[in-house]
Motif scaffolding. Structure first.
Motif, PDB file in Angstrom:
ATOM      1  N   GLY A  17       0.829  -1.205   0.000  1.00 35.61           N
ATOM      2  CA  GLY A  17       0.000   0.000   0.000  1.00 35.61           C
ATOM      3  C   GLY A  17       0.861   1.251   0.000  1.00 35.61           C
ATOM      4  N   ILE A  18       0.214   2.364  -0.340  1.00 36.31           N
ATOM      5  CA  ILE A  18       0.893   3.666  -0.339  1.00 36.31           C
ATOM      6  C   ILE A  18      -0.033   4.669   0.337  1.00 36.31           C
ATOM      7  CG2 ILE A  18       1.726   5.562  -1.818  1.00 36.31           C
ATOM      8  CD1 ILE A  18       2.700   3.557  -3.788  1.00 36.31           C
ATOM      9  N   GLN A  19       0.530   5.568   1.108  1.00 34.56           N
ATOM     10  CA  GLN A  19      -0.292   6.598   1.755  1.00 34.56           C
ATOM     11  C   GLN A  19      -0.647   7.689   0.748  1.00 34.56           C
ATOM     12  OE1 GLN A  19       0.842   8.000   5.713  1.00 34.56           O
ATOM     13  NE2 GLN A  19       2.793   6.989   5.340  1.00 34.56           N
ATOM     14  N   PRO A  20      -1.912   8.068   0.684  1.00 33.28           N
ATOM     15  CA  PRO A  20      -2.261   9.182  -0.211  1.00 33.28           C
ATOM     16  C   PRO A  20      -2.017  10.536   0.456  1.00 33.28           C
ATOM     17  CG  PRO A  20      -4.245   8.160   0.663  1.00 33.28           C
ATOM     18  CD  PRO A  20      -3.085   7.449   1.297  1.00 33.28           C
ATOM     19  N   SER A  21      -0.948  10.625   1.244  1.00 32.98           N
ATOM     20  CA  SER A  21      -0.710  11.871   1.978  1.00 32.98           C
ATOM     21  C   SER A  21       0.084  12.871   1.141  1.00 32.98           C
ATOM     22  CB  SER A  21       0.030  11.575   3.278  1.00 32.98           C
ATOM     23  OG  SER A  21       1.144  10.767   3.004  1.00 32.98           O
ATOM     24  N   GLY A  22       0.578  12.440  -0.008  1.00 36.10           N
ATOM     25  CA  GLY A  22       1.267  13.359  -0.912  1.00 36.10           C
ATOM     26  C   GLY A  22       1.112  12.794  -2.294  1.00 36.10           C
ATOM     27  N   ASN A  23       1.604  13.521  -3.303  1.00 37.93           N
ATOM     28  CA  ASN A  23       1.487  12.977  -4.656  1.00 37.93           C
ATOM     29  C   ASN A  23       2.537  11.895  -4.869  1.00 37.93           C
ATOM     30  OD1 ASN A  23      -0.631  14.725  -5.294  1.00 37.93           O
ATOM     31  ND2 ASN A  23       0.839  16.397  -5.601  1.00 37.93           N
ATOM     32  N   LEU A  24       2.198  10.937  -5.717  1.00 37.86           N
ATOM     33  CA  LEU A  24       3.109   9.809  -5.951  1.00 37.86           C
ATOM     34  C   LEU A  24       4.392  10.322  -6.609  1.00 37.86           C
ATOM     35  CD1 LEU A  24       2.601   6.747  -5.458  1.00 37.86           C
ATOM     36  CD2 LEU A  24       2.346   6.515  -7.921  1.00 37.86           C
ATOM     37  N   PHE A  48      -3.506  -1.271  -2.025  1.00 39.72           N
ATOM     38  CA  PHE A  48      -4.506  -0.351  -1.491  1.00 39.72           C
ATOM     39  C   PHE A  48      -3.947   1.051  -1.271  1.00 39.72           C
ATOM     40  CE2 PHE A  48      -2.978  -0.268   2.897  1.00 39.72           C
ATOM     41  CZ  PHE A  48      -2.190  -1.402   2.934  1.00 39.72           C
ATOM     42  N   MET A  49      -4.874   1.987  -1.097  1.00 47.03           N
ATOM     43  CA  MET A  49      -4.528   3.370  -0.776  1.00 47.03           C
ATOM     44  C   MET A  49      -4.654   3.474   0.745  1.00 47.03           C
ATOM     45  SD  MET A  49      -5.558   3.106  -3.952  1.00 47.03           S
ATOM     46  CE  MET A  49      -7.311   2.957  -3.975  1.00 47.03           C
ATOM     47  N   ALA A  50      -3.537   3.733   1.429  1.00 46.05           N
ATOM     48  CA  ALA A  50      -3.503   3.656   2.896  1.00 46.05           C
ATOM     49  C   ALA A  50      -3.991   4.968   3.516  1.00 46.05           C
ATOM     50  CB  ALA A  50      -2.088   3.300   3.345  1.00 46.05           C
ATOM     51  N   TYR A 136       1.206   3.260  14.457  1.00 51.26           N
ATOM     52  CA  TYR A 136       1.145   3.066  12.998  1.00 51.26           C
ATOM     53  C   TYR A 136       1.615   1.672  12.568  1.00 51.26           C
ATOM     54  CZ  TYR A 136       2.586   4.447   8.178  1.00 51.26           C
ATOM     55  OH  TYR A 136       2.787   4.528   6.821  1.00 51.26           O
ATOM     56  N   PRO A 137       2.749   1.160  13.082  1.00 53.20           N
ATOM     57  CA  PRO A 137       3.217  -0.143  12.587  1.00 53.20           C
ATOM     58  C   PRO A 137       2.280  -1.310  12.915  1.00 53.20           C
ATOM     59  CG  PRO A 137       5.003   1.039  13.653  1.00 53.20           C
ATOM     60  CD  PRO A 137       3.746   1.773  13.988  1.00 53.20           C
ATOM     61  N   ALA A 138       1.462  -1.174  13.974  1.00 56.56           N
ATOM     62  CA  ALA A 138       0.517  -2.255  14.282  1.00 56.56           C
ATOM     63  C   ALA A 138      -0.611  -2.257  13.249  1.00 56.56           C
ATOM     64  CB  ALA A 138      -0.043  -2.086  15.688  1.00 56.56           C
ATOM     65  N   LEU A 139      -0.985  -1.055  12.784  1.00 63.32           N
ATOM     66  CA  LEU A 139      -1.983  -0.981  11.706  1.00 63.32           C
ATOM     67  C   LEU A 139      -1.381  -1.552  10.415  1.00 63.32           C
ATOM     68  CD1 LEU A 139      -4.677  -0.071  10.423  1.00 63.32           C
ATOM     69  CD2 LEU A 139      -3.737   2.231  10.206  1.00 63.32           C
ATOM     70  N   MET A 140      -0.134  -1.248  10.180  1.00 64.86           N
ATOM     71  CA  MET A 140       0.506  -1.789   8.968  1.00 64.86           C
ATOM     72  C   MET A 140       0.592  -3.315   9.056  1.00 64.86           C
ATOM     73  SD  MET A 140       3.859  -0.509   7.004  1.00 64.86           S
ATOM     74  CE  MET A 140       4.882  -1.619   6.023  1.00 64.86           C
ATOM     75  N   ALA A 141       0.868  -3.838  10.236  1.00 70.61           N
ATOM     76  CA  ALA A 141       0.907  -5.300  10.409  1.00 70.61           C
ATOM     77  C   ALA A 141      -0.474  -5.885  10.125  1.00 70.61           C
ATOM     78  CB  ALA A 141       1.355  -5.644  11.824  1.00 70.61           C
TER      79      ALA A 141
END
Ligand code: TYM
Length: 341
Positions: A17-24, A48-50, A136-141
């Motif tokens: 996944g990638i965070q949509p917090s900035g442009n790719l 997915f879009m994180a 954050y890392p627990a959500l990523m897990a």
């Protein structure tokens, strides 16, 4: 890492996944998405879009919505066919947040405190060091383990989170019996850590727009950024791969290698005796030509909102089916009473 040869019988599973917090940007593309597209045919893939991760740093809601859709359009434009890959928006599959809560209870404070991304982001956002950023890392897990993937294709900077995911999965399996597949990070040989064009000792990131090439940048902007790229203050003026001595040139060589498929040796030969003045625009041109069809296709797709909605609806349905199965298993293992409706 060695090329992956999938088993002929059953397709192995990939997820990222990638965070949509900035442009790719080019780092996201070369470190992650380019690989995903290359592996799509051989694996059962979930991308997915994180968006849940994005709000660990303050976001403008309207911009977040726009970037989430743009990211989906870019996934497709980069070659991820929605028929073959499950493409979805993280917040549409609520099992991510639910499993994250459970995994929070199996992740140690000390482990989270050691995460480099947490340290970096809390230094940059010192007025908003929230619990979500820490956990954050627990959500990523949870994102990963819900889909029981074999491989997680990411850039170098996510390796630490993938290792923690493995530790959490092993810990849980040891306590409750086999529940999660323990996944491997899959990190490309070239392009795993694209550096900033203006500060080649720091990783390329959206927070440094001059050193960062965005996939939606115009060809003129891309060329300008490469022409201005910082090379090294040596007097040699020679294209040679020596990352410790010449990080700027090594970074440009890695980018060029990644987009053309040429080896470092071939690149050294190609630019033998030419100096940085010829090399930098040549890298810029190669990147412009790689990104041109992606940008144009993304713009076309982005204009078709009904199509995007159909893709993410379908993706969320497929993802939910798998995620629900894992979450149900986890709830049972930890001792929750099964929901009767
Ligand atoms: P994110 O959104 O920061 O970056 C997305 C992907 O791009 C890679 N990347 C880079 N690769 C090479 N050079 C760079 N300069 C560069 N910058 C970024 C990242 O390694 C990543 O693969 N936590 C993740 C998102 C995430 C995720 C997941 C990933 C959430 N859940 C589950 C995999 C599986 C992140 O912040 O990536």
């Amino acid at each position: 890492m060695e090329p992956i040869t999938p088993a002929a019988e059953a397709k192995k599973v990939m997820l990222s996944g990638i965070q949509p917090s900035g442009n790719l940007h080019l780092g996201n593309y070369l470190g992650a998405v380019k690989n995903w597209a290359e592996l799509a045919d051989q694996f059962d893939c979930y991308y997915f879009m994180a968006d849940l991760h994005s709000i660990t740093v303050r976001q403008d809601p309207k911009a977040l919505r726009a970037r989430t859709l743009e990211l989906l359009a870019l996934y497709i434009a980069c070659g991820l066919d929605p028929e073959k890959n499950t493409l979805f928006i993280q917040s549409h599959v609520h099992e991510h947040a639910e499993l994250a809560w459970v995994l929070n209870c199996y992740t140690m404070f000390g482990e989270l405190s050691r995460m480099t991304q947490f340290k970096d982001k809390s230094a940059k956002n010192s007025d908003n060091i929230n619990a979500g950023l820490f956990a954050y890392p627990a959500l990523m897990a949870a994102d990963i383990l819900l889909y029981q993937p074999d491989f997680v294709p990411v850039g170098q900077d996510q390796k630490q989170h993938c290792e923690l995911t493995r530790d959490i999965a092993i810990r849980f399996n040891n306590l409750y019996g086999s529940t999660f597949k323990v996944p491997e990070p899959y990190i490309p040989k070239v392009g795993a850590r694209v550096m900033s064009l203006s500060t080649p000792t720091s990783k390329m990131s959206k927070s440094d727009p001059n050193g960062c090439v965005f996939l939606m940048d115009t060809p003129e902007d891309i060329s300008r950024k490469f022409k201005r790229a910082v090379t090294d203050s040596d007097t040699e003026n020679c294209v040679r791969y020596a990352p410790a001595e010449k990080p700027g040139v090594a970074n440009l060589m890695s980018i060029y290698s990644s987009v053309t498929g040429k080896t470092f040796e071939e690149i050294e030969k190609e630019f033998d005796g030419m100096g940085y003045g010829k090399f930098k625009p040549a890298v810029g041109d190669a990147v412009v030509e790689t990104l041109r069809p992606i940008r144009e296709e993304a713009q076309r797709i982005l204009a078709d909102k009904a199509y995007l909605q159909q893709v993410y609806t379908d993706g969320a349905q497929r993802a939910t089916y798998v995620a629900r199965k894992t979450l149900r298993k986890v709830y049972k293992k930890v001792g929750f009473i099964e929901k009767p409706f």
